[in-house]
Design a protein around this motif. Structure first.
Motif, PDB file in Angstrom:
ATOM      1  N   TYR A   1       0.792  -1.233   0.000  1.00 23.88           N
ATOM      2  CA  TYR A   1       0.000   0.000   0.000  1.00 23.88           C
ATOM      3  C   TYR A   1       0.820   1.276   0.000  1.00 23.88           C
ATOM      4  O   TYR A   1       0.261   2.366   0.005  1.00 23.88           O
ATOM      5  CB  TYR A   1      -0.944   0.014   1.204  1.00 23.88           C
ATOM      6  CG  TYR A   1      -1.938  -1.110   1.176  1.00 23.88           C
ATOM      7  CD1 TYR A   1      -2.993  -1.099   0.282  1.00 23.88           C
ATOM      8  CD2 TYR A   1      -1.804  -2.200   2.029  1.00 23.88           C
ATOM      9  CE1 TYR A   1      -3.904  -2.139   0.240  1.00 23.88           C
ATOM     10  CE2 TYR A   1      -2.712  -3.243   1.992  1.00 23.88           C
ATOM     11  CZ  TYR A   1      -3.757  -3.201   1.105  1.00 23.88           C
ATOM     12  OH  TYR A   1      -4.646  -4.236   1.066  1.00 23.88           O
TER      13      TYR A   1
ATOM     14  N   ARG B   1      -1.659   6.514   2.275  1.00 30.18           N
ATOM     15  CA  ARG B   1      -2.823   6.268   1.435  1.00 30.18           C
ATOM     16  C   ARG B   1      -3.948   7.209   1.846  1.00 30.18           C
ATOM     17  O   ARG B   1      -3.999   7.681   2.972  1.00 30.18           O
ATOM     18  CB  ARG B   1      -3.276   4.821   1.483  1.00 30.18           C
ATOM     19  CG  ARG B   1      -3.853   4.391   2.801  1.00 30.18           C
ATOM     20  CD  ARG B   1      -4.262   2.942   2.744  1.00 30.18           C
ATOM     21  NE  ARG B   1      -4.899   2.563   3.997  1.00 30.18           N
ATOM     22  CZ  ARG B   1      -5.674   1.522   4.154  1.00 30.18           C
ATOM     23  NH1 ARG B   1      -5.893   0.731   3.133  1.00 30.18           N
ATOM     24  NH2 ARG B   1      -6.212   1.253   5.302  1.00 30.18           N
ATOM     25  N   ALA B   2      -4.843   7.467   0.894  1.00 26.04           N
ATOM     26  CA  ALA B   2      -5.974   8.358   1.133  1.00 26.04           C
ATOM     27  C   ALA B   2      -7.263   7.621   0.807  1.00 26.04           C
ATOM     28  O   ALA B   2      -7.360   6.957  -0.229  1.00 26.04           O
ATOM     29  CB  ALA B   2      -5.846   9.604   0.264  1.00 26.04           C
ATOM     30  N   ARG B   3      -8.234   7.753   1.682  1.00 23.00           N
ATOM     31  CA  ARG B   3      -9.542   7.122   1.466  1.00 23.00           C
ATOM     32  C   ARG B   3     -10.308   7.900   0.406  1.00 23.00           C
ATOM     33  O   ARG B   3     -10.339   9.121   0.412  1.00 23.00           O
ATOM     34  CB  ARG B   3     -10.323   7.112   2.774  1.00 23.00           C
ATOM     35  CG  ARG B   3     -11.713   6.542   2.702  1.00 23.00           C
ATOM     36  CD  ARG B   3     -11.656   5.031   2.463  1.00 23.00           C
ATOM     37  NE  ARG B   3     -12.967   4.461   2.318  1.00 23.00           N
ATOM     38  CZ  ARG B   3     -13.618   3.844   3.282  1.00 23.00           C
ATOM     39  NH1 ARG B   3     -13.076   3.706   4.469  1.00 23.00           N
ATOM     40  NH2 ARG B   3     -14.810   3.351   3.063  1.00 23.00           N
TER      41      ARG B   3
ATOM     42  N   ASN C   1     -13.854   8.685  -0.702  1.00 18.49           N
ATOM     43  CA  ASN C   1     -15.242   8.612  -0.270  1.00 18.49           C
ATOM     44  C   ASN C   1     -16.172   8.808  -1.466  1.00 18.49           C
ATOM     45  O   ASN C   1     -15.999   9.745  -2.237  1.00 18.49           O
ATOM     46  CB  ASN C   1     -15.534   9.689   0.773  1.00 18.49           C
ATOM     47  CG  ASN C   1     -14.711   9.492   2.013  1.00 18.49           C
ATOM     48  OD1 ASN C   1     -14.555   8.383   2.481  1.00 18.49           O
ATOM     49  ND2 ASN C   1     -14.166  10.570   2.548  1.00 18.49           N
TER      50      ASN C   1
ATOM     51  N   ASP D   1     -20.367   2.422  -0.744  1.00 13.38           N
ATOM     52  CA  ASP D   1     -18.968   2.697  -0.427  1.00 13.38           C
ATOM     53  C   ASP D   1     -18.200   1.382  -0.479  1.00 13.38           C
ATOM     54  O   ASP D   1     -18.396   0.503   0.350  1.00 13.38           O
ATOM     55  CB  ASP D   1     -18.859   3.329   0.961  1.00 13.38           C
ATOM     56  CG  ASP D   1     -17.448   3.716   1.342  1.00 13.38           C
ATOM     57  OD1 ASP D   1     -16.508   3.403   0.577  1.00 13.38           O
ATOM     58  OD2 ASP D   1     -17.267   4.333   2.391  1.00 13.38           O
TER      59      ASP D   1
ATOM     60  N   GLY E   1     -14.915   1.154  -0.211  1.00 14.37           N
ATOM     61  CA  GLY E   1     -13.668   1.237   0.539  1.00 14.37           C
ATOM     62  C   GLY E   1     -12.448   1.372  -0.341  1.00 14.37           C
ATOM     63  O   GLY E   1     -11.428   0.744  -0.085  1.00 14.37           O
ATOM     64  N   ASP E   2     -12.548   2.161  -1.411  1.00 16.80           N
ATOM     65  CA  ASP E   2     -11.408   2.352  -2.313  1.00 16.80           C
ATOM     66  C   ASP E   2     -10.434   3.390  -1.752  1.00 16.80           C
ATOM     67  O   ASP E   2     -10.822   4.304  -1.035  1.00 16.80           O
ATOM     68  CB  ASP E   2     -11.896   2.812  -3.690  1.00 16.80           C
ATOM     69  CG  ASP E   2     -12.703   1.737  -4.380  1.00 16.80           C
ATOM     70  OD1 ASP E   2     -12.327   0.558  -4.269  1.00 16.80           O
ATOM     71  OD2 ASP E   2     -13.695   2.079  -5.033  1.00 16.80           O
ATOM     72  N   TYR E   3      -9.157   3.237  -2.111  1.00 15.30           N
ATOM     73  CA  TYR E   3      -8.097   4.135  -1.642  1.00 15.30           C
ATOM     74  C   TYR E   3      -7.216   4.580  -2.799  1.00 15.30           C
ATOM     75  O   TYR E   3      -7.169   3.939  -3.837  1.00 15.30           O
ATOM     76  CB  TYR E   3      -7.209   3.430  -0.608  1.00 15.30           C
ATOM     77  CG  TYR E   3      -7.887   3.194   0.710  1.00 15.30           C
ATOM     78  CD1 TYR E   3      -7.755   4.100   1.742  1.00 15.30           C
ATOM     79  CD2 TYR E   3      -8.661   2.059   0.930  1.00 15.30           C
ATOM     80  CE1 TYR E   3      -8.365   3.893   2.958  1.00 15.30           C
ATOM     81  CE2 TYR E   3      -9.287   1.838   2.145  1.00 15.30           C
ATOM     82  CZ  TYR E   3      -9.128   2.759   3.152  1.00 15.30           C
ATOM     83  OH  TYR E   3      -9.739   2.558   4.352  1.00 15.30           O
TER      84      TYR E   3
ATOM     85  N   HIS F   1      -3.316   4.959  -3.218  1.00 12.52           N
ATOM     86  CA  HIS F   1      -2.143   4.537  -2.445  1.00 12.52           C
ATOM     87  C   HIS F   1      -0.981   4.178  -3.357  1.00 12.52           C
ATOM     88  O   HIS F   1      -1.125   4.041  -4.561  1.00 12.52           O
ATOM     89  CB  HIS F   1      -2.474   3.356  -1.531  1.00 12.52           C
ATOM     90  CG  HIS F   1      -2.890   2.111  -2.255  1.00 12.52           C
ATOM     91  ND1 HIS F   1      -1.995   1.262  -2.856  1.00 12.52           N
ATOM     92  CD2 HIS F   1      -4.114   1.580  -2.477  1.00 12.52           C
ATOM     93  CE1 HIS F   1      -2.636   0.252  -3.396  1.00 12.52           C
ATOM     94  NE2 HIS F   1      -3.938   0.415  -3.194  1.00 12.52           N
TER      95      HIS F   1
ATOM     96  N   CYS G   1      -8.558   0.013  -6.233  1.00 11.36           N
ATOM     97  CA  CYS G   1      -8.050   1.311  -5.804  1.00 11.36           C
ATOM     98  C   CYS G   1      -7.294   2.014  -6.933  1.00 11.36           C
ATOM     99  O   CYS G   1      -7.002   1.418  -7.963  1.00 11.36           O
ATOM    100  CB  CYS G   1      -7.097   1.142  -4.624  1.00 11.36           C
ATOM    101  SG  CYS G   1      -7.854   0.388  -3.177  1.00 11.36           S
TER     102      CYS G   1
END
Length: 82
Positions: free
Chosen positions: A17, A21-23, A25, A31, A33-35, A37, A49
């Protein structure tokens, strides 16, 4: 981010990762839960992601210059060919 050690060994979380990393939204809908990273372990895949690989310039720019600003992004959104 940091690696995790338990009774079975050390898990390469930073390699999978990156160091930050940044969430992401969703604006509406489910949702997932993608990031956004990094990744340094060389596998080259994610679970949906956005990944900047080993080039941390964009993530560092966001960290240093955009601490409270939203960054619009679209994930799993249908697009039309230009």
């Amino acid at each position: 981010m940091h690696d995790i050690t338990d009774s079975q060994g050390t898990w390469d979380v930073v390699g999978a990762y990156g160091p930050i990393r940044a969430r992401l939204n969703p604006m509406s809908g489910k949702d997932d839960g993608d990031y956004f990273h990094g990744q340094s372990n060389g596998h080259g895949y994610t679970h949906g992601c956005l990944c900047y690989g080993t080039d941390t310039r964009f993530a560092e720019y966001m960290w240093n210059n955009m601490p409270h600003a939203p960054l619009p992004a679209a994930i799993d959104v249908p697009t039309d060919q230009p």
